[in-house]
Design a protein around this motif. Structure first.
Motif, PDB file in Angstrom:
ATOM      1  N   PHE A  82       0.649  -1.025   0.203  1.00  0.00           N
ATOM      2  CA  PHE A  82       0.395   0.193  -0.116  1.00  0.00           C
ATOM      3  C   PHE A  82       0.660   1.170   0.201  1.00  0.00           C
ATOM      4  CE2 PHE A  82      -2.024   3.333   1.793  1.00  0.00           C
ATOM      5  CZ  PHE A  82      -3.298   3.057   1.206  1.00  0.00           C
ATOM      6  N   LYS A  83       0.521   2.152  -0.779  1.00  0.00           N
ATOM      7  CA  LYS A  83       0.722   3.418  -1.164  1.00  0.00           C
ATOM      8  C   LYS A  83      -0.011   4.694  -0.747  1.00  0.00           C
ATOM      9  CE  LYS A  83       4.905   6.146  -2.318  1.00  0.00           C
ATOM     10  NZ  LYS A  83       6.528   6.303  -2.414  1.00  0.00           N
ATOM     11  N   HIS A  84      -0.625   5.536  -0.332  1.00  0.00           N
ATOM     12  CA  HIS A  84      -0.939   7.001  -0.191  1.00  0.00           C
ATOM     13  C   HIS A  84       0.269   7.989  -1.646  1.00  0.00           C
ATOM     14  CE1 HIS A  84      -3.431   9.935   1.106  1.00  0.00           C
ATOM     15  NE2 HIS A  84      -2.397  10.992   1.328  1.00  0.00           N
ATOM     16  N   ALA A  85      -0.292   7.657  -2.503  1.00  0.00           N
ATOM     17  CA  ALA A  85       0.826   8.457  -3.650  1.00  0.00           C
ATOM     18  C   ALA A  85      -0.234   9.517  -3.863  1.00  0.00           C
ATOM     19  CB  ALA A  85       0.679   7.746  -4.355  1.00  0.00           C
ATOM     20  N   LYS A  86       0.825  10.671  -4.044  1.00  0.00           N
ATOM     21  CA  LYS A  86       0.668  11.755  -5.490  1.00  0.00           C
ATOM     22  C   LYS A  86       0.354  11.556  -6.199  1.00  0.00           C
ATOM     23  CE  LYS A  86       3.116  15.200  -3.363  1.00  0.00           C
ATOM     24  NZ  LYS A  86       3.640  16.672  -2.977  1.00  0.00           N
ATOM     25  N   CYS A  87      -1.017  11.564  -7.191  1.00  0.00           N
ATOM     26  CA  CYS A  87      -1.637  11.531  -8.773  1.00  0.00           C
ATOM     27  C   CYS A  87      -2.653  13.003  -9.454  1.00  0.00           C
ATOM     28  CB  CYS A  87      -1.896  10.224  -8.594  1.00  0.00           C
ATOM     29  SG  CYS A  87      -3.971  10.450  -7.666  1.00  0.00           S
ATOM     30  N   ASP A  88      -2.896  12.936 -10.571  1.00  0.00           N
ATOM     31  CA  ASP A  88      -4.196  13.393 -10.243  1.00  0.00           C
ATOM     32  C   ASP A  88      -4.901  13.011 -11.222  1.00  0.00           C
ATOM     33  OD1 ASP A  88      -3.159  16.222 -10.088  1.00  0.00           O
ATOM     34  OD2 ASP A  88      -1.762  16.053 -11.519  1.00  0.00           O
ATOM     35  N   GLN A  89      -6.095  13.047 -10.541  1.00  0.00           N
ATOM     36  CA  GLN A  89      -7.321  12.055 -11.098  1.00  0.00           C
ATOM     37  C   GLN A  89      -7.960  12.732 -12.252  1.00  0.00           C
ATOM     38  OE1 GLN A  89     -10.084  10.732  -7.817  1.00  0.00           O
ATOM     39  NE2 GLN A  89      -7.995  10.559  -6.533  1.00  0.00           N
ATOM     40  N   GLN A  90      -8.102  11.597 -13.279  1.00  0.00           N
ATOM     41  CA  GLN A  90      -9.507  12.113 -14.652  1.00  0.00           C
ATOM     42  C   GLN A  90     -10.622  11.164 -14.423  1.00  0.00           C
ATOM     43  OE1 GLN A  90      -7.343  12.601 -18.316  1.00  0.00           O
ATOM     44  NE2 GLN A  90      -5.467  12.695 -17.075  1.00  0.00           N
ATOM     45  N   ALA A  91     -11.962  12.214 -14.662  1.00  0.00           N
ATOM     46  CA  ALA A  91     -12.969  11.159 -13.935  1.00  0.00           C
ATOM     47  C   ALA A  91     -12.571   9.965 -16.128  1.00  0.00           C
ATOM     48  CB  ALA A  91     -14.053  11.858 -14.548  1.00  0.00           C
ATOM     49  N   VAL A 106      -1.906   4.412 -19.284  1.00  0.00           N
ATOM     50  CA  VAL A 106      -2.391   4.953 -17.846  1.00  0.00           C
ATOM     51  C   VAL A 106      -1.513   4.248 -16.272  1.00  0.00           C
ATOM     52  CG1 VAL A 106      -4.248   3.522 -16.683  1.00  0.00           C
ATOM     53  CG2 VAL A 106      -4.602   5.321 -19.586  1.00  0.00           C
ATOM     54  N   ASP A 107      -1.385   4.579 -15.574  1.00  0.00           N
ATOM     55  CA  ASP A 107      -0.775   4.452 -14.154  1.00  0.00           C
ATOM     56  C   ASP A 107      -1.463   3.431 -13.528  1.00  0.00           C
ATOM     57  OD1 ASP A 107       1.607   5.335 -15.637  1.00  0.00           O
ATOM     58  OD2 ASP A 107       1.172   7.220 -14.478  1.00  0.00           O
ATOM     59  N   ALA A 108      -3.017   3.953 -13.322  1.00  0.00           N
ATOM     60  CA  ALA A 108      -3.965   3.444 -12.278  1.00  0.00           C
ATOM     61  C   ALA A 108      -5.186   3.675 -12.097  1.00  0.00           C
ATOM     62  CB  ALA A 108      -2.851   3.397 -10.187  1.00  0.00           C
ATOM     63  N   PHE A 109      -6.115   3.106 -11.981  1.00  0.00           N
ATOM     64  CA  PHE A 109      -7.087   2.693 -12.243  1.00  0.00           C
ATOM     65  C   PHE A 109      -8.202   2.681 -10.984  1.00  0.00           C
ATOM     66  CE2 PHE A 109      -6.995  -1.861 -12.812  1.00  0.00           C
ATOM     67  CZ  PHE A 109      -8.073  -1.711 -12.223  1.00  0.00           C
ATOM     68  N   THR A 110      -9.328   2.833 -10.625  1.00  0.00           N
ATOM     69  CA  THR A 110     -10.271   2.651  -9.200  1.00  0.00           C
ATOM     70  C   THR A 110     -11.583   3.232  -9.546  1.00  0.00           C
ATOM     71  OG1 THR A 110     -10.529   3.438  -7.272  1.00  0.00           O
ATOM     72  CG2 THR A 110     -10.518   4.910  -8.403  1.00  0.00           C
ATOM     73  N   PHE A 111     -12.439   2.746  -8.741  1.00  0.00           N
ATOM     74  CA  PHE A 111     -13.959   3.566  -9.569  1.00  0.00           C
ATOM     75  C   PHE A 111     -14.348   4.371  -8.201  1.00  0.00           C
ATOM     76  CE2 PHE A 111     -13.645  -0.104 -12.995  1.00  0.00           C
ATOM     77  CZ  PHE A 111     -14.616   0.936 -12.930  1.00  0.00           C
ATOM     78  N   ASN A 112     -14.595   5.696  -7.928  1.00  0.00           N
ATOM     79  CA  ASN A 112     -14.641   6.547  -7.206  1.00  0.00           C
ATOM     80  C   ASN A 112     -16.133   6.039  -6.353  1.00  0.00           C
ATOM     81  OD1 ASN A 112     -11.946   6.963  -6.809  1.00  0.00           O
ATOM     82  ND2 ASN A 112     -12.547   9.088  -7.953  1.00  0.00           N
ATOM     83  N   ASN A 113     -17.201   5.851  -7.060  1.00  0.00           N
ATOM     84  CA  ASN A 113     -18.537   5.558  -6.229  1.00  0.00           C
ATOM     85  C   ASN A 113     -18.714   3.807  -6.102  1.00  0.00           C
ATOM     86  OD1 ASN A 113     -18.984   7.972  -6.769  1.00  0.00           O
ATOM     87  ND2 ASN A 113     -19.249   7.439  -9.219  1.00  0.00           N
ATOM     88  N   GLN A 114     -18.131   2.692  -6.361  1.00  0.00           N
ATOM     89  CA  GLN A 114     -18.890   2.023  -5.597  1.00  0.00           C
ATOM     90  C   GLN A 114     -17.158   0.503  -5.860  1.00  0.00           C
ATOM     91  OE1 GLN A 114     -21.054   1.254  -9.078  1.00  0.00           O
ATOM     92  NE2 GLN A 114     -20.318  -1.019  -8.600  1.00  0.00           N
ATOM     93  N   GLY A 115     -17.204  -0.663  -5.306  1.00  0.00           N
ATOM     94  CA  GLY A 115     -16.502  -1.196  -5.427  1.00  0.00           C
ATOM     95  C   GLY A 115     -16.217  -2.309  -6.568  1.00  0.00           C
ATOM     96  N   TYR A 116     -15.090  -2.835  -6.694  1.00  0.00           N
ATOM     97  CA  TYR A 116     -14.708  -3.629  -7.925  1.00  0.00           C
ATOM     98  C   TYR A 116     -13.677  -4.998  -7.938  1.00  0.00           C
ATOM     99  CZ  TYR A 116     -10.243  -1.323  -8.213  1.00  0.00           C
ATOM    100  OH  TYR A 116      -8.879  -1.075  -7.590  1.00  0.00           O
ATOM    101  N   HIS A 117     -14.093  -5.966  -8.167  1.00  0.00           N
ATOM    102  CA  HIS A 117     -13.084  -6.659  -8.256  1.00  0.00           C
ATOM    103  C   HIS A 117     -12.449  -6.852  -8.646  1.00  0.00           C
ATOM    104  CE1 HIS A 117     -16.619  -9.270  -6.438  1.00  0.00           C
ATOM    105  NE2 HIS A 117     -17.665  -8.666  -6.812  1.00  0.00           N
ATOM    106  N   GLU A 118     -11.394  -7.251  -8.939  1.00  0.00           N
ATOM    107  CA  GLU A 118      -9.844  -7.142  -9.725  1.00  0.00           C
ATOM    108  C   GLU A 118      -9.170  -8.879 -10.209  1.00  0.00           C
ATOM    109  OE1 GLU A 118      -6.488  -7.744  -8.890  1.00  0.00           O
ATOM    110  OE2 GLU A 118      -6.936  -7.015  -6.975  1.00  0.00           O
ATOM    111  N   ARG A 119      -8.314  -9.138 -11.014  1.00  0.00           N
ATOM    112  CA  ARG A 119      -7.973 -10.202 -10.585  1.00  0.00           C
ATOM    113  C   ARG A 119      -6.628  -9.683 -12.098  1.00  0.00           C
ATOM    114  NH1 ARG A 119     -10.696 -14.316 -14.345  1.00  0.00           N
ATOM    115  NH2 ARG A 119     -11.208 -13.654 -16.093  1.00  0.00           N
ATOM    116  N   PHE A 120      -5.525 -10.640 -11.882  1.00  0.00           N
ATOM    117  CA  PHE A 120      -4.089 -10.478 -13.233  1.00  0.00           C
ATOM    118  C   PHE A 120      -4.371 -11.696 -13.997  1.00  0.00           C
ATOM    119  CE2 PHE A 120      -3.161  -6.559 -10.433  1.00  0.00           C
ATOM    120  CZ  PHE A 120      -2.572  -5.865 -11.190  1.00  0.00           C
TER     121      PHE A 120
END
Length: 160
Positions: A82-91, A106-120
């Motif tokens: 885990f890291k609390h990293a600096k970034c600029d977020q774009q919708a 693109v370095d990273a992604f999330t969904f700010n309004n709901q959780g999500y499942h991920e796998r590699f």
């Protein structure tokens, strides 16, 4: 009786050994860093493909910027660091952003309004991520997100 090897055969053998050693260096090279996406002749770039109909958030400058991203896999891949990293977020809405040969990384992604499942990988283990928790993707990878079971978001990170 001892057989003598000609100078030509010894030189050819040495050249083959040198080529094999150079190939091992290339094969053993680490994965490309984000910087390889931006310059002339660059190719490997991270990407996202949003097929959810919901707003995804992405960052193109993980480790820099005015805001912050809470990244669960700072080293990329499946390891938890885990890291609390600096970034600029774009919708980002539906569609693909970034990708190999686009010069958009693109370095990273999330969904700010709901959780999500991920796998590699397509056979990887699914993990639940809370809303606003970021998944880092490496250059050359794409996060493909869609709607699946339970009307939830499911993202698979793959090599492009």
């Amino acid at each position: 009786m001892r057989k003598r090897t000609s100078h030509l055969n010894r030189a050819a053998g040495g050249a083959v050994a040198l080529v094999l050693a150079a190939g091992a260096v290339v094969v053993g090279a680490p994965p490309a860093a984000a910087a390889t996406c931006a310059g002339p002749g660059s190719y490997l770039c991270g990407a996202v493909k949003n097929r959810t109909g919901r707003t995804m958030h992405i960052t193109l400058n993980l480790g820099e910027g005015r805001g912050y991203c809470d990244v669960w896999n700072w080293d990329g891949g499946t390891g938890s660091k885990f890291k609390h990293a600096k970034c600029d977020q774009q919708a980002w809405g539906n569609g693909t952003k970034g990708g190999n040969g686009t010069h958009v990384d693109v370095d990273a992604f999330t969904f700010n309004n709901q959780g999500y499942h991920e796998r590699f990988s397509r056979v990887g283990t699914w993990h639940w991520r809370q809303k606003g928790v970021w998944t880092k993707i490496r250059s050359g990878e794409i996060a493909d997100c869609g709607i699946g079971s339970g009307n939830e978001i499911w993202c698979t990170v793959l090599w492009q």
